[in-house]
Every structure is written in C-alpha cells, then in structure tokens.
Design an enzyme around this catalytic site. Structure first.
Site, PDB file in Angstrom:
ATOM      1  N   GLY A  94       0.772  -1.245   0.000  1.00 25.41           N
ATOM      2  CA  GLY A  94       0.000   0.000   0.000  1.00 25.41           C
ATOM      3  C   GLY A  94       0.796   1.284   0.000  1.00 25.41           C
ATOM      4  O   GLY A  94       0.246   2.342   0.325  1.00 25.41           O
TER       5      GLY A  94
ATOM      6  N   HIS B  48       1.579  10.014  -4.278  1.00 27.21           N
ATOM      7  CA  HIS B  48       0.249  10.544  -4.614  1.00 27.21           C
ATOM      8  C   HIS B  48       0.135  12.035  -4.315  1.00 27.21           C
ATOM      9  O   HIS B  48       0.969  12.628  -3.619  1.00 27.21           O
ATOM     10  CB  HIS B  48      -0.835   9.784  -3.840  1.00 27.21           C
ATOM     11  CG  HIS B  48      -0.750   9.930  -2.352  1.00 27.21           C
ATOM     12  ND1 HIS B  48      -1.221  11.041  -1.675  1.00 27.21           N
ATOM     13  CD2 HIS B  48      -0.259   9.086  -1.395  1.00 27.21           C
ATOM     14  CE1 HIS B  48      -1.024  10.882  -0.377  1.00 27.21           C
ATOM     15  NE2 HIS B  48      -0.433   9.699  -0.177  1.00 27.21           N
TER      16      HIS B  48
ATOM     17  N   CYS C 297       3.392   6.857   2.928  1.00 25.21           N
ATOM     18  CA  CYS C 297       3.388   7.171   1.502  1.00 25.21           C
ATOM     19  C   CYS C 297       4.273   8.381   1.210  1.00 25.21           C
ATOM     20  O   CYS C 297       4.701   9.106   2.119  1.00 25.21           O
ATOM     21  CB  CYS C 297       1.963   7.473   1.031  1.00 25.21           C
ATOM     22  SG  CYS C 297       0.901   6.012   0.943  1.00 25.21           S
TER      23      CYS C 297
END
Length: 417
Positions: free
Chosen positions: A337, A341, A362
């Site tokens: 995951g 982004h 992330c």
C-alpha cells in the site's frame, strides 16, 4: 531385402550331378552306353525350385517388406509428452514419418538422420490422441506404409502460470514475474523450462519467493530500449508432486527507451526524477512520520496507477487512522500500500512539503507535482527511497527484487544460473 538360401533339394541335386560326372571316368569299365558320361542338357534343378531350363539360378522375388517396430506400440496409452518416437527396422530403413493429432492436423517434428527417432518440436498435448504414419523402404527401395496410434499421459494436477509483463513496454526496474496456481516442488525443472532472452544480451537469474512465485532479473537494471522474450516451455515438464502444465507459449515486451529513476530523499524531503541520467524534475514531498510511520527504504518499482482512489487505513492494518476519498494521481509502488500521490487536504497555511514528514508511509506532494509524476511514470520505473529510518522494503513486497544483492538473488535459484 535378405537373399533366400538356395533350397536344400537344389544343393543335393547339384552334388548328385557332380557325382554322376565322376562315375563316367571311374564307373563300370564295360558300360560304354551310360548317359552319365555323355554331354548333359538337364536342368540344375526342377523348374520353380530355384532353377531354370537353361541351368541359370532363378531370379529371387522382390518386395519383401521390412519388419518395423514402433515405440510407443500401437494403442499405447500414458505416453510421455516430450519423449521422441523410436523406430527399429529389419530389412530396410525409415524413409519418412508423419504424425497427426486427433483433428487430423500434422504435428511439427524432426526425424533423426539415421531414421531411428522422431521428436516433436513442441511436446504433445496431455491426453491427446495421435496417429503415426511411417514409410519404410526395403532393400529394393520399395515403400511400405505403417499406421499406429497412441494416447499421451493425462495431468494429475494441472498447473497454470501467469506472467508479468506479458506485453507492452515497461521501465528499467521491472523483473519478469511468474506465478503458478499450484505449488511447484520441482523448481529446477521449472526454471529450465522457462527461458528469458534479451536483445542486447544480458545475464540474469530466477529467484523463488515461496513455491508459487518466481522472478527473473538481470544483475543490474535493464538497459533502456532492450527487447525481451520469455518462453514458458512448461508442457511435458515434471513440476513435482504429480503436477504438470499444458503451457507452451512465448511472450514479448520491451524496456522503455527512457531510464526513469525517481529518488525520494526522506531527510531532504524531496523527490528527484532523472531520465537517462539527466535530472528533469525535483518536487518537494512529505514522507512517513518518524518513528511510527517511517517510509520503507530501498528500491521499489511502479506497479499501477489511478487518477483517483480511496485510501483507508483499515486496508493496510492501521485501524481507523484515516479514510480519504478521491486521492488524486496515485501511483502504487508496493503491494502493501505504499503510493506516490497528490495531497489536497494539507494545511494550506503551513504546507508540509519539503518541510516536515507527516504521512503514514506514503510519498505525498501537491496535486500539481503528483500529476506530473503520474503522467510520466510507467510500470517498471524505479522509485528509490534513501535516508529513511526504516529498513529496505521486502523483495517480494511488490517488485523489490533490487533490494537483494546478486549473491542473495542467486541463492534463491534452484539452478543457480
């Protein structure tokens, strides 16, 4: 053709005839009228028994067919998928072999120079019915055609493999990934049945992640513009545990002409993208908040991308930490995951990008910077994270193959090549 032995009666007749001649000079002295001593016109043997009225041997009959033994024998079942057909001939030789499948279609194969074996170019289909048409010539070069039939072995446990990439163009970091739908216990046989050919040529090796996933990578990143062919020649291969496959297929894909590598520096909070070694863009980012949510270190590879996606912490084992709809320009780089982004919910008064790490692992940036990366990123492009407090991502978490040294990679191969 074997020449027949002159019949015994003919040989005996010849001996008696010689003996009669001998009696002419050594028989009864008073017998002046004996026919035995006169010039004889008698045939050597009776007509039809190897002689003629002229005294010359009769011509031997032609056309005796050779004796042919075909393996597998006519009607055989459970025949191996890859073993060659063999032929044993007495009194002649095999001139040609034609093999047809159940549909009457010819099967491509090669007859050996000595005519003693025939091997299919592609292993036979499991449970297939085949007909062998064999033409043999005798010593007089007269042909005889023999037809036999056989059925190949069936698969106890049929295995199917899927491959990525199976076409198209990918980045320089993309390994060849093969996944099986059943466990493989004969790993060496599986590796030998799968071949990767690159142009220009490059050395590489397979590495197993468990018993259903195996990947092939070069020692270093692919060279931009490389053409790759993968042959899955699994049909006829014993994959262990009574399992086998019907697959005999080739795949072709290309490596992008642009070697695109993006380096995320956790300490500097930047992501710098190079193309063929030249810097083309540097973006300010925010990465995993330390120490709880540090971003994985090491090399990752672009897997897929979404214009928008929902990100829910429950799906990655983080409970109810976040649930964000419509996350823009999301590029996945790990199975677990991790994404690069866009972030539209950041504090506009105090943007974190380039200043502080606030994410849950992330790599986050402004929507504008994220869109640029989304537009340029291809599957297989490299994303490398440096200066992270977290260890390198596992080699099987996405395509983390490059986090293993070459020695470690070879250690995971059954053939070590």
């Amino acid at each position: 053709m074997r020449r027949r032995t002159v019949p015994a009666v003919l040989v005996a007749g010849a001996i008696l005839f010689t003996g009669a001649c001998g009696l002419t000079g050594g028989g009864d002295k008073g017998d002046k009228t004996s026919n035995a001593g006169s010039e004889s016109k008698a045939p050597v043997g009776p007509a039809g028994a190897g002689g003629t009225e002229s005294g010359k041997p009769a011509e031997q009959p032609k056309g005796i067919p050779p004796k042919l033994t075909v393996t597998p024998e006519d009607g055989a079942t459970g025949v191996d998928l890859a073993e060659p057909l063999t032929f044993a001939v007495e009194g002649g030789k095999v001139a040609s072999v034609k093999v047809l499948n159940a549909k009457g279609e010819p099967v491509d194969g090669t007859l050996s120079a000595d005519g003693k074996s025939w091997k299919p170019k592609v292993p036979f289909t499991p449970g297939g019915q085949y007909t062998i048409g064999t033409v043999t010539n005798n010593a007089d070069n007269q042909p005889t055609t023999t037809s036999t039939r056989f059925t190949t072995q069936t698969l106890g446990k049929e295995v199917t493999a899927s491959i990525f990439p199976d076409g198209g163009t990918v980045g320089v970091g993309q390994p060849v990934s093969v996944r099986f739908d059943r466990p493989i216990t004969n790993r060496a046989a599986a590796e030998k049945a799968m071949k990767v050919t690159a142009t220009p040529a490059v050395s590489g090796a397979w590495h197993w992640f468990g018993n259903t996933r195996v990947e092939w990578r070069p020692k270093e990143y692919w060279k931009a513009g490389t053409k790759v062919r993968v042959d899955l020649n699994l049909r006829g291969t014993d994959l262990g545990g009574g399992s086998g496959s019907r697959q005999y297929k080739s795949f072709n894909f290309g490596i992008s002409g642009v070697a695109r590598i993006s380096t995320v520096d956790v300490a500097a909070k930047t992501m710098t993208t190079t193309e063929n070694g030249k810097v083309v863009r540097t973006a300010k980012v925010t990465t995993g908040e330390s120490p709880k949510y540090d971003t994985w270190g090491g090399v990752m590879v672009v897997m897929e991308k979404y214009e928008k996606t929902r990100m829910n912490s429950a799906t990655v084992g983080l409970g109810k930490e976040y649930d964000i709809p419509d996350v823009p320009w999301a590029v996945r780089i790990t199975t677990s995951g991790t994404f690069v982004h866009g972030n539209y919910w950041y504090d506009k008064a105090n943007p974190p990008f380039g200043r502080v790490n606030t994410s849950h692992g992330c790599v986050s940036m402004t929507p504008e910077d994220a869109k640029w990366f989304y537009d340029h990123a291809d599957r297989g492009d490299v994303v490398k994270v440096v200066n992270s407090q977290e260890h390198a991502v596992a080699a099987d978490n996405g395509y983390g193959a490059w986090n293993l040294s070459w020695a470690q990679w070879l250690a995971g191969s059954a053939t070590k090549e």
